[in-house]
Design an enzyme around this catalytic site. Structure first.
Site, short mmCIF file in Angstrom:
data_model
loop_
_atom_site.label_atom_id
_atom_site.label_comp_id
_atom_site.label_asym_id
_atom_site.label_seq_id
_atom_site.Cartn_x
_atom_site.Cartn_y
_atom_site.Cartn_z
N GLY A 101 -2.87 15.27 -10.31
CA GLY A 101 -2.01 15.35 -11.54
C GLY A 101 -0.67 15.82 -11.22
CE LYS A 121 3.50 6.35 -1.82
NZ LYS A 121 2.95 7.86 -1.61
CG ASN A 138 5.46 9.16 -7.07
OD1 ASN A 138 5.29 8.07 -7.26
ND2 ASN A 138 4.78 10.23 -7.21
N GLY A 176 -1.54 3.37 3.52
CA GLY A 176 -2.90 2.80 2.68
C GLY A 176 -4.05 2.91 3.91
CB CYS A 195 5.07 9.42 -11.69
SG CYS A 195 6.78 9.21 -11.69
N GLY A 233 -7.51 6.16 1.14
CA GLY A 233 -8.58 6.24 2.47
C GLY A 233 -8.61 4.72 2.71
CB ILE A 249 0.30 0.71 -1.87
CG1 ILE A 249 -1.09 1.10 -1.20
CG2 ILE A 249 0.77 -0.83 -1.77
CD1 ILE A 249 -2.29 0.20 -1.62
CG ASN A 250 1.25 6.43 -5.04
OD1 ASN A 250 0.42 7.07 -4.92
ND2 ASN A 250 2.30 6.86 -5.47
C1 LIG Z 1 -4.74 14.13 -2.74
C2 LIG Z 1 -3.51 13.29 -2.62
C3 LIG Z 1 -2.27 13.56 -3.37
C4 LIG Z 1 -1.32 12.80 -3.41
N1 LIG Z 1 -0.15 13.21 -4.02
C5 LIG Z 1 1.08 12.30 -3.96
C6 LIG Z 1 2.12 12.61 -4.55
O1 LIG Z 1 2.51 13.88 -4.89
N2 LIG Z 1 3.03 11.69 -4.51
C7 LIG Z 1 2.97 10.44 -4.05
O2 LIG Z 1 4.15 9.62 -4.00
N3 LIG Z 1 1.70 10.15 -3.67
C8 LIG Z 1 0.76 10.96 -3.48
N4 LIG Z 1 -0.25 10.69 -2.87
C9 LIG Z 1 -0.52 9.20 -2.58
C10 LIG Z 1 -0.33 9.06 -0.87
O3 LIG Z 1 1.14 9.41 -0.59
C11 LIG Z 1 -0.72 7.77 -0.13
O4 LIG Z 1 0.42 6.79 -0.85
C12 LIG Z 1 -2.08 7.48 -0.41
O5 LIG Z 1 -2.87 8.21 -0.67
C13 LIG Z 1 -2.34 6.15 0.29
O6 LIG Z 1 -2.51 6.44 1.68
P1 LIG Z 1 -3.80 6.94 2.50
O7 LIG Z 1 -4.85 6.02 2.09
O8 LIG Z 1 -3.38 7.12 3.93
O9 LIG Z 1 -4.12 8.44 1.67
C14 LIG Z 1 -1.42 11.35 -2.89
C15 LIG Z 1 -2.67 11.09 -2.18
C16 LIG Z 1 -3.68 12.05 -2.07
C17 LIG Z 1 -4.93 11.53 -1.38
#
Ligand SMILES: Cc1cc2nc3c(=O)[nH]c(=O)nc-3n(C[C@H](O)[C@H](O)[C@H](O)COP(=O)(O)O)c2cc1C
Ligand SMILES: Cc1cc2nc3c(=O)[nH]c(=O)nc-3n(C[C@H](O)[C@H](O)[C@H](O)COP(=O)(O)OP(=O)(O)OC[C@H]3O[C@@H](n4cnc5c(N)ncnc54)[C@H](O)[C@@H]3O)c2cc1C
Ligand code: FES
Lengths: 316, 264
Positions: free
Chosen positions: A79, A173, A135, A251, A138, A225, A199-200
């Site tokens: 959040g 983002k 970002n 991603g 959101c 993940g 991606i996010n």
């Molecule tokens: C615990 C957690 C917190 C995250 N917080 C943010 C954030 O504050 N802002 C944002 O743009 N993305 C946030 N993300 C998304 C990551 O930056 C990333 O885009 C996403 O996890 C996909 O990549 P991954 O599979 O390598 O984790 C968050 C991801 C995780 C797992």
């Protein structure tokens, strides 16, 4: 032992006005401001680190539990808990700067006005950062809570407003959740963004069959993940094919092999997120793996790798 | 804290689903403090399924042989993987993590109450308290037979303990808190340290609060990074303005002032 880190030849990445010494970046929200991870390795080897997203005021975040494991992935419902942009600027930035790594603050607002206010604050520290990441996944409170990146117009407005205030690089983002990534990326590019981070996390949920309740306090969260890697790759590939804007591929990247896959699919740089939780040193190891791969394949410059899979498809 | 690999010296089965994993690690034995934990990778090298590391309290430290242990209950896939590990195999873990418990120096008498697997961190704490000359009463309560043979570990640490089981199959029938309630005059000037299910902690808080007793709780929450970077493992802790703020179990804790934990 060969010191793979002393040799940075051929790794430099240029995305618009942003120049990174190498393509490995850590993702927002998964690396805090780098301080925790600096206990594991010298994070200055990274291309850059992206901070947790900061808002205008501090935000408490969502009800726990906030984490839950799913098949080859995890859900989080943090959040966007953060201490606010002033805290970053006044308390964290100097500590993070000591790590010797380029810093990309990630920021978000509840509406256009908040984005602008944060940008004005960032203006005071512009010399100390390499870029700012917006970002846009959101919710836009002024527009009924739909994510900014759901609308190309909104994305354009925010980028344009930020560009008026800041001279530093701008990264947008974007979420892979909406089928408009080319339009939003085009709008971002048109108004002055240098790169798109794609991606996010993907909106998702999970239930406990014993208690018959949601596993997350917030009911829904974001999937990240290895489970999301194929989805993210497709988004990167589709966007890269159109050659709109340089891409930071994100991603499910766990290994250097994953990173190479994103680069040949068209990403200029890669963002490592969830993997940091399991392998705290993975940023360093992924970079080392990329270098070894380039040597083995006799690739003198990372740019030669970018989008090879796309050209191969076109060639047939 | 470091990412480490340690050879498994033994994996002892205590009961159907309770195991003790003993691991060779000079680094942990030298650096780990009571209440700290490690984050274990519960999959083979090269596999990321299950994905996240699992947190486990450090149970025992044998400085002479550089071996530490974790005591764990099989709950799901991660702990099943751990149960299947064999002597000679390597354990991949990160640690030591979390803040060491701050022992109130001026207090000399302590009551430790553990519920179920919550006894684990209390064992190292008890050993530490004894080694610095404090008086320790240990109360452990269990739901079922899983901990039937565990007493052999506790007896090595201290003699002043009581074990309860809810169904009465071993130890005394009942729960530790009822015993404390009934014999409170003996313990009223003790410092309490508690670890166990939320319901137990909640009851301990309401009972001890009314009696103005100081207490520390060792807390748990689901974790991702384990090092304070993701904000995943927060719990509500009361703040000065009668509200609460979120604190990270992994890096602010796992030990907190029991009276400040919000259990709503
Ligand atoms: C615990 C957690 C917190 C995250 N917080 C943010 C954030 O504050 N802002 C944002 O743009 N993305 C946030 N993300 C998304 C990551 O930056 C990333 O885009 C996403 O996890 C996909 O990549 P991954 O599979 O390598 O984790 C968050 C991801 C995780 C797992
Ligand atoms: C700081 C800390 C110290 C811990 N110390 C110990 C210990 O010494 N011994 C021990 O046996 N366990 C301990 N735990 C709990 C242990 O981490 C979980 O039992 C384990 O993660 C379950 O993994 P799994 O894959 O087997 O189960 P999963 O399939 O992930 O889950 C199975 C069940 O376990 C529960 N569970 C999962 N993660 C946790 C968690 N973090 N805390 C509590 N319950 C959980 C789930 O809600 C579910 O009911 C500790 C947890 C924390 C946070
Ligand atoms: S588990 Fe990431 S902050 Fe505690």
């Amino acid at each position: 032992m060969t010191d793979y880190f002393s040799d940075e030849t051929g790794l430099e990445v240029r995305m618009g006005n942003i120049v990174l010494k190498n393509p490995v970046i850590t993702c927002s929200g998964t690396f805090a401001s780098g301080i925790e991870y600096s206990k594991f390795y010298d994070v200055s080897v990274l291309g850059a680190i992206t901070t947790k997203s900061f808002s205008l005021e501090r935000m408490a975040g969502n009800l726990p539990p906030r984490i839950c494991e799913t098949s080859s992935g995890m859900l989080n419902s943090i959040g966007l808990q953060n201490e606010g942009i002033d805290y970053f600027i006044n308390e964290q930035l100097q500590e993070a700067k000591k790590l010797g790594v380029e810093i990309i603050p990630s920021i978000f607002g509840r509406d256009l006005d908040e984005f602008k206010k944060i940008a004005y604050k960032i203006k005071n520290i512009e010399e100390e950062i390499i870029a700012v990441e917006l970002n846009l996944s959101c919710p836009n409170v002024a527009e009924g809570g739909i994510a900014f990146c759901a609308s190309a117009e909104q994305v354009g407005n925010i980028v344009a407003a930020t560009k008026e205030i800041l001279h530093t690089g701008i990264i947008v983002k974007l979420s892979g959740h909406y089928n408009n990534i080319s339009e939003t990326a085009s709008a971002a590019k048109k108004y002055g963004a240098d790169a798109a981070a794609v991606i996010n996390t993907i909106p998702a949920t999970a239930f406990d069959i014993e208690t018959c309740k949601p596993k997350l306090g917030n009911i829904t969260g974001g999937l990240s993940g290895p489970a999301i890697k194929p989805v993210a790759l497709l988004k990167v590939f589709e966007l890269a094919k159109e050659n709109i804007i340089p891409i930071i591929g994100i991603g499910g990247i766990m290994t250097w092999q994953d990173a190479i896959e994103f680069i040949i699919a068209g990403a200029s740089a890669v963002g490592v997120g969830t993997a940091n939780f399991i392998y705290p040193e993975c940023g360093r190891d992924i970079l080392q793996g990329i270098k070894q791969y380039m040597r083995r394949k006799n690739i003198g410059d990372i740019k030669m790798l970018k989008g090879i899979a796309i050209s191969n498809i076109i060639k047939g | 804290m470091k990412t480490l690999k340690g050879e498994i010296v033994a994996n002892r089965k205590y009961s159907d689903n309770l195991y003790k994993l003993e691991v060779f690690s000079p680094y942990i034995c030298k650096n780990a403090k009571p209440a700290q934990f490690i984050n274990i990778k519960c999959s083979r090298q090269g596999s990321d399924d299950p994905l996240l590391r699992r947190p486990f309290s450090i149970y025992e430290i044998d400085e002479q042989f550089n071996v530490f242990s974790v005591l764990f209950l099989v709950r799901g896939r991660g702990t099943q993987f751990m149960a299947d590990l064999r002597k000679g195999e390597s354990l991949d873990f990160v640690g030591p993590l979390g803040q060491p418990i701050k022992i109130p120096e001026n207090d000399s008498r302590f009551v430790l109450i553990g519920g179920g697997i919550g006894v684990v961190p209390l064992c190292l704490i008890a050993k530490n308290l004894k080694s610095i000359g404090k008086t320790v009463h240990f109360f452990a309560g269990f739901k079922d037979e899983a901990f039937y043979t565990w007493e052999r570990d506790l007896i090595k640490i201290l003699k002043d303990y009581k074990i309860f089981s809810e169904n009465g199959v071993f130890g005394e029938k009942g729960i530790p808190l009822n015993y404390i309630r009934e014999n409170f005059s003996e313990f009223k000037d003790h410092h309490f340290i508690v670890c166990g299910p939320l319901e137990m902690l909640k009851q301990a808080q309401s009972f001890l609060k009314d009696r103005k007793v100081r207490a520390i709780a060792i807390m748990e929450e689901k974790m991702a990074c384990g090092i304070g970077a993701c904000m995943g493992c927060v719990i509500k802790i009361k703040n000065k303005n009668n509200g609460y703020s979120y604190k990270k179990v992994c890096s602010d804790g796992p030990a907190f002032d029991l009276m400040e934990v919000c259990f709503d």
